[in-house]
Design a protein around this motif. Sequence first.
Motif, PDB file in Angstrom:
ATOM      1  N   ASP A 126     -50.056  16.747  -1.807  1.00  0.00           N
ATOM      2  CA  ASP A 126     -50.357  15.311  -1.718  1.00  0.00           C
ATOM      3  C   ASP A 126     -50.777  14.760  -3.070  1.00  0.00           C
ATOM      4  O   ASP A 126     -50.348  13.667  -3.467  1.00  0.00           O
ATOM      5  CB  ASP A 126     -51.471  15.060  -0.692  1.00  0.00           C
ATOM      6  CG  ASP A 126     -51.022  15.296   0.735  1.00  0.00           C
ATOM      7  OD1 ASP A 126     -49.795  15.399   0.967  1.00  0.00           O
ATOM      8  OD2 ASP A 126     -51.899  15.387   1.619  1.00  0.00           O
ATOM      9  N   LEU A 127     -51.611  15.508  -3.779  1.00  0.00           N
ATOM     10  CA  LEU A 127     -52.060  15.051  -5.090  1.00  0.00           C
ATOM     11  C   LEU A 127     -50.901  14.990  -6.085  1.00  0.00           C
ATOM     12  O   LEU A 127     -50.820  14.062  -6.906  1.00  0.00           O
ATOM     13  CB  LEU A 127     -53.171  15.959  -5.621  1.00  0.00           C
ATOM     14  CG  LEU A 127     -54.504  15.866  -4.867  1.00  0.00           C
ATOM     15  CD1 LEU A 127     -55.481  16.932  -5.374  1.00  0.00           C
ATOM     16  CD2 LEU A 127     -55.117  14.486  -5.023  1.00  0.00           C
ATOM     17  N   ALA A 128     -49.996  15.971  -6.021  1.00  0.00           N
ATOM     18  CA  ALA A 128     -48.826  15.956  -6.911  1.00  0.00           C
ATOM     19  C   ALA A 128     -47.937  14.762  -6.593  1.00  0.00           C
ATOM     20  O   ALA A 128     -47.461  14.056  -7.514  1.00  0.00           O
ATOM     21  CB  ALA A 128     -48.043  17.257  -6.758  1.00  0.00           C
ATOM     22  N   ALA A 131     -49.592  11.656  -7.895  1.00  0.00           N
ATOM     23  CA  ALA A 131     -49.459  11.541  -9.349  1.00  0.00           C
ATOM     24  C   ALA A 131     -48.073  11.026  -9.731  1.00  0.00           C
ATOM     25  O   ALA A 131     -47.930  10.171 -10.625  1.00  0.00           O
ATOM     26  CB  ALA A 131     -49.728  12.896 -10.004  1.00  0.00           C
ATOM     27  N   ILE A 132     -47.038  11.510  -9.059  1.00  0.00           N
ATOM     28  CA  ILE A 132     -45.665  11.053  -9.333  1.00  0.00           C
ATOM     29  C   ILE A 132     -45.527   9.568  -9.012  1.00  0.00           C
ATOM     30  O   ILE A 132     -44.941   8.797  -9.791  1.00  0.00           O
ATOM     31  CB  ILE A 132     -44.651  11.892  -8.519  1.00  0.00           C
ATOM     32  CG1 ILE A 132     -44.624  13.335  -9.033  1.00  0.00           C
ATOM     33  CG2 ILE A 132     -43.264  11.272  -8.571  1.00  0.00           C
ATOM     34  CD1 ILE A 132     -43.843  14.284  -8.156  1.00  0.00           C
ATOM     35  N   LYS A 134     -47.929   7.305  -8.934  1.00  0.00           N
ATOM     36  CA  LYS A 134     -48.678   6.530  -9.928  1.00  0.00           C
ATOM     37  C   LYS A 134     -47.871   6.382 -11.223  1.00  0.00           C
ATOM     38  O   LYS A 134     -47.822   5.300 -11.825  1.00  0.00           O
ATOM     39  CB  LYS A 134     -50.018   7.207 -10.236  1.00  0.00           C
ATOM     40  CG  LYS A 134     -51.073   6.982  -9.195  1.00  0.00           C
ATOM     41  CD  LYS A 134     -52.377   7.633  -9.627  1.00  0.00           C
ATOM     42  CE  LYS A 134     -53.463   7.466  -8.585  1.00  0.00           C
ATOM     43  NZ  LYS A 134     -54.709   8.150  -8.986  1.00  0.00           N
ATOM     44  N   GLN A 135     -47.244   7.482 -11.630  1.00  0.00           N
ATOM     45  CA  GLN A 135     -46.435   7.453 -12.858  1.00  0.00           C
ATOM     46  C   GLN A 135     -45.272   6.475 -12.707  1.00  0.00           C
ATOM     47  O   GLN A 135     -44.988   5.692 -13.616  1.00  0.00           O
ATOM     48  CB  GLN A 135     -45.907   8.867 -13.171  1.00  0.00           C
ATOM     49  CG  GLN A 135     -45.145   8.968 -14.474  1.00  0.00           C
ATOM     50  CD  GLN A 135     -46.050   8.730 -15.667  1.00  0.00           C
ATOM     51  OE1 GLN A 135     -47.222   9.127 -15.677  1.00  0.00           O
ATOM     52  NE2 GLN A 135     -45.529   8.062 -16.684  1.00  0.00           N
ATOM     53  N   GLN A 136     -44.597   6.499 -11.559  1.00  0.00           N
ATOM     54  CA  GLN A 136     -43.471   5.592 -11.319  1.00  0.00           C
ATOM     55  C   GLN A 136     -43.939   4.142 -11.325  1.00  0.00           C
ATOM     56  O   GLN A 136     -43.257   3.267 -11.885  1.00  0.00           O
ATOM     57  CB  GLN A 136     -42.802   5.907  -9.982  1.00  0.00           C
ATOM     58  CG  GLN A 136     -42.027   7.202  -9.970  1.00  0.00           C
ATOM     59  CD  GLN A 136     -41.515   7.559  -8.578  1.00  0.00           C
ATOM     60  OE1 GLN A 136     -41.901   6.936  -7.590  1.00  0.00           O
ATOM     61  NE2 GLN A 136     -40.649   8.571  -8.514  1.00  0.00           N
ATOM     62  N   ARG A 137     -45.091   3.876 -10.741  1.00  0.00           N
ATOM     63  CA  ARG A 137     -45.607   2.506 -10.726  1.00  0.00           C
ATOM     64  C   ARG A 137     -45.985   2.031 -12.127  1.00  0.00           C
ATOM     65  O   ARG A 137     -45.765   0.872 -12.474  1.00  0.00           O
ATOM     66  CB  ARG A 137     -46.815   2.411  -9.787  1.00  0.00           C
ATOM     67  CG  ARG A 137     -46.430   2.494  -8.333  1.00  0.00           C
ATOM     68  CD  ARG A 137     -47.620   2.383  -7.422  1.00  0.00           C
ATOM     69  NE  ARG A 137     -47.215   2.481  -6.016  1.00  0.00           N
ATOM     70  CZ  ARG A 137     -48.045   2.612  -5.015  1.00  0.00           C
ATOM     71  NH1 ARG A 137     -49.350   2.664  -5.244  1.00  0.00           N
ATOM     72  NH2 ARG A 137     -47.605   2.687  -3.787  1.00  0.00           N
TER      73      ARG A 137
END
Length: 160
Positions: A126-128, A131-132, A134-137
């Motif tokens: 879930d955390l990974a 993180a993905i 968040k990076q895309q946003r």
Amino acid sequence: MPRGGKKGHKGRGKQFSNPEEIDRQMKAQKELEENPGAEKGSTSGSEEESSSDDESEFKKRSGVEGLIEIENPNRVSQKSKKVTEVDVSAPRELSRREREEIEKQKSKERYMKLHLEGKTEQARADLARLAIIKQQREDAAKKRDELRKVKEGEEAKAKR
């Protein structure tokens, strides 16, 4: 009509008991219930009293039970306890279902605690994933800012 000359059971005569016989049996039953240890014609003697107890045990058992001693481990004998003997403060044993339910709740609580700490496989996944996302946003926000700046620059040039 019955086949082969056999007669059915429905035509047989009915037998009724005499009311006097029924009354006599009921009285005998009441006497036995009121005086379970007393027998007809017994005298008061210590030896005879002990033998009458043994005989009354045989009379209580009917059929083969009186002849054969059977030890059935599944048979639970109901023993009545006095009120003074009952210990209310003693912990009572839980049933299998209750134990399993408590165990299930405890394991769920342990799992949720580890999950919140991020120590379980699902929490790591879930955390990974988070993180993905968040990076895309962040990337999408940067692109929007760049497009907006480019548009503002073009509009500024067009006004001049």
